[in-house]
Design a protein around this motif. Structure first.
Motif, short mmCIF file in Angstrom:
data_model
loop_
_atom_site.label_atom_id
_atom_site.label_comp_id
_atom_site.label_asym_id
_atom_site.label_seq_id
_atom_site.Cartn_x
_atom_site.Cartn_y
_atom_site.Cartn_z
N THR A 1 31.51 39.54 64.87
CA THR A 1 32.49 40.42 65.38
C THR A 1 32.66 41.37 64.42
O THR A 1 33.76 41.93 63.81
CB THR A 1 33.85 39.66 65.56
OG1 THR A 1 34.17 39.05 64.17
CG2 THR A 1 33.72 38.72 66.53
N THR B 1 41.70 40.03 69.48
CA THR B 1 40.89 38.87 68.95
C THR B 1 41.42 37.96 68.11
O THR B 1 42.07 38.05 67.05
CB THR B 1 39.54 39.55 68.06
OG1 THR B 1 39.12 40.39 68.84
CG2 THR B 1 38.43 38.50 67.81
N ASN C 1 35.56 31.91 69.46
CA ASN C 1 36.40 32.91 69.92
C ASN C 1 37.35 32.37 70.93
O ASN C 1 36.99 31.71 71.93
CB ASN C 1 35.65 34.07 70.81
CG ASN C 1 36.46 35.42 71.05
OD1 ASN C 1 37.68 35.17 71.23
ND2 ASN C 1 35.71 36.28 71.01
N SER D 1 40.37 33.79 71.84
CA SER D 1 41.43 34.86 72.01
C SER D 1 42.11 34.53 73.43
O SER D 1 41.55 34.25 74.36
CB SER D 1 40.48 36.08 72.11
OG SER D 1 39.95 36.35 71.12
#
Length: 369
Positions: free
Chosen positions: A56, A80, A93, A95
């Motif tokens: 990222t 994020t 991830n 999020s």
């Protein structure tokens, strides 16, 4: 403060035998303290930051919650949130959906499954989300509807009780409280909050402008006004006292950015001026009386620092981080020396020496021996 916008201290789970952990931490601390000053390139046997590939590079992580050496959560720009459970070898991830326009600045984790994350900003941009399943699903538990409020940081005393703080509204810092692990929140009355100074606010820089130690004590770091202050409450945010620090303020970019307490008495404060072209003299201070008085570091970090954490099982060692490096103190904040010049915004350590740091360009690292 609207410009940059992490004692927190995360509710942690220690792993392994207490004696084994303490021995390992003692050995690592001995190596740390033996490093020469300004050891920018540690040898293979020296403790150092080991960068983890998060994938990222466009994200800046200012929120960090270390659970142990294996599990950590980070939060940042572009809405994020990432989580690792294998020491940073892989990242998931997690999020919240529909959050890409939000700026996450602080995250507090109870374990590998439960976490609370704060988004900052004017009005409804300030929100709180909570997950109980490792980030598979999230619930929005608070959305700020007061255009005058701007939330900067949050912290938890235990798995149920926590606070979040906003820049001053009607001349006083606003405190948000939860008693059910972040499922619901309420604004506390401000009768026990001293008046804010002209221009005073918090810095949403590394999730450490509001930190707790123990079951009732909490500290709030400020800047932007004529003096950089730290406010202390011993009753979970109902009443507060304010103390001046020697860290310079007097400008919206200067002040106390982060505090850390190893118990309710001994604390550290770091800050300075976050502008890269401005010096940051007297960028650290320490207290031995719960924040009633603060003494400047005799040898402070050489530049602005936005995160600070005590090393576990030590009464005198701590790390401070910022965009220009990492510094170590081994005398409870009296003197600091640079260990690394990598850029980090926040740092967090756990009982099993699971020290993590996070910052710009998707940087996350763990302290390795």
């Amino acid at each position: 403060m609207r410009r940059l916008g992490k004692t927190r201290r995360t509710v942690r789970t220690a792993r392994g035998s207490g004696r084994v952990v303490a021995a390992a931490c003692g050995a690592a601390l001995a190596l740390l303290t033996a490093l020469p000053a300004r050891a920018h390139t540690p040898g293979p046997a020296a403790p150092h930051w080991d960068l983890k590939d998060t994938g990222t590079a466009s994200v800046r992580f200012r929120g960090l919650a270390a659970v142990d050496r294996h599990t950590a959560w980070v939060s940042g720009t572009e809405g994020t949130v990432l989580r690792t459970t294998d020491g940073g070898e892989s990242w998931r991830n997690v999020s919240p959906p529909g959050a890409a326009d939000l700026q996450f600045r602080d995250i507090e984790a109870f374990d590998a499954r439960r976490a609370v994350v704060l988004a900052i900003g004017e009005g409804e941009a300030s929100r709180v989300y909570r997950t109980e399943d490792g980030g598979t699903t999230w619930t929005e538990s608070f959305r700020n509807t007061d255009a005058r409020a701007f939330y900067d940081c949050l912290t938890f005393f235990d798995r149920r009780h926590g606070l979040a703080m906003s820049d001053p509204v009607d001349g006083k810092f606003r405190i948000l409280s939860t008693g059910d692990g972040g499922r619901s929140w309420k604004v506390l009355p401000n009768d026990g909050m001293p008046a804010a100074l002209d221009g005073e606010a918090g810095f949403a820089a590394g999730g450490q402008c509001l930190v707790a130690s123990g079951t009732k004590d909490v500290w709030l770091a400020t800047g932007g006004a004529a003096r950089g202050r730290v406010l202390h409450s011993s009753d979970r945010g109902l009443t507060w006292t304010a103390a001046d620090t020697p860290i310079p303020a007097g400008d919206p970019a200067r002040g106390v950015f982060a505090v850390a307490f190893r118990d309710r008495t001994h604390g550290l404060a770091v800050g300075g001026d976050y502008r890269a072209d401005q010096p940051s003299p007297r960028a650290a201070a320490a207290t031995g009386d719960a924040g009633r008085t603060w003494r400047p570091a005799g040898t402070p970090p050489p530049a602005y620092r936005s995160g600070v954490a005590w090393l576990p099982h030590s009464r005198s060692a701590a790390l401070a981080v910022g965009p220009t490096g990492t510094d170590l103190t081994t005398d409870a904040g009296r003197t600091w020396r640079t260990l690394d010049t990598g850029s980090y915004d926040t740092v967090d350590c756990t009982a099993d020496l699971g020290c993590w740091a996070a910052g710009e360009k998707g940087r996350v690292a763990r302290l390795e021996n």
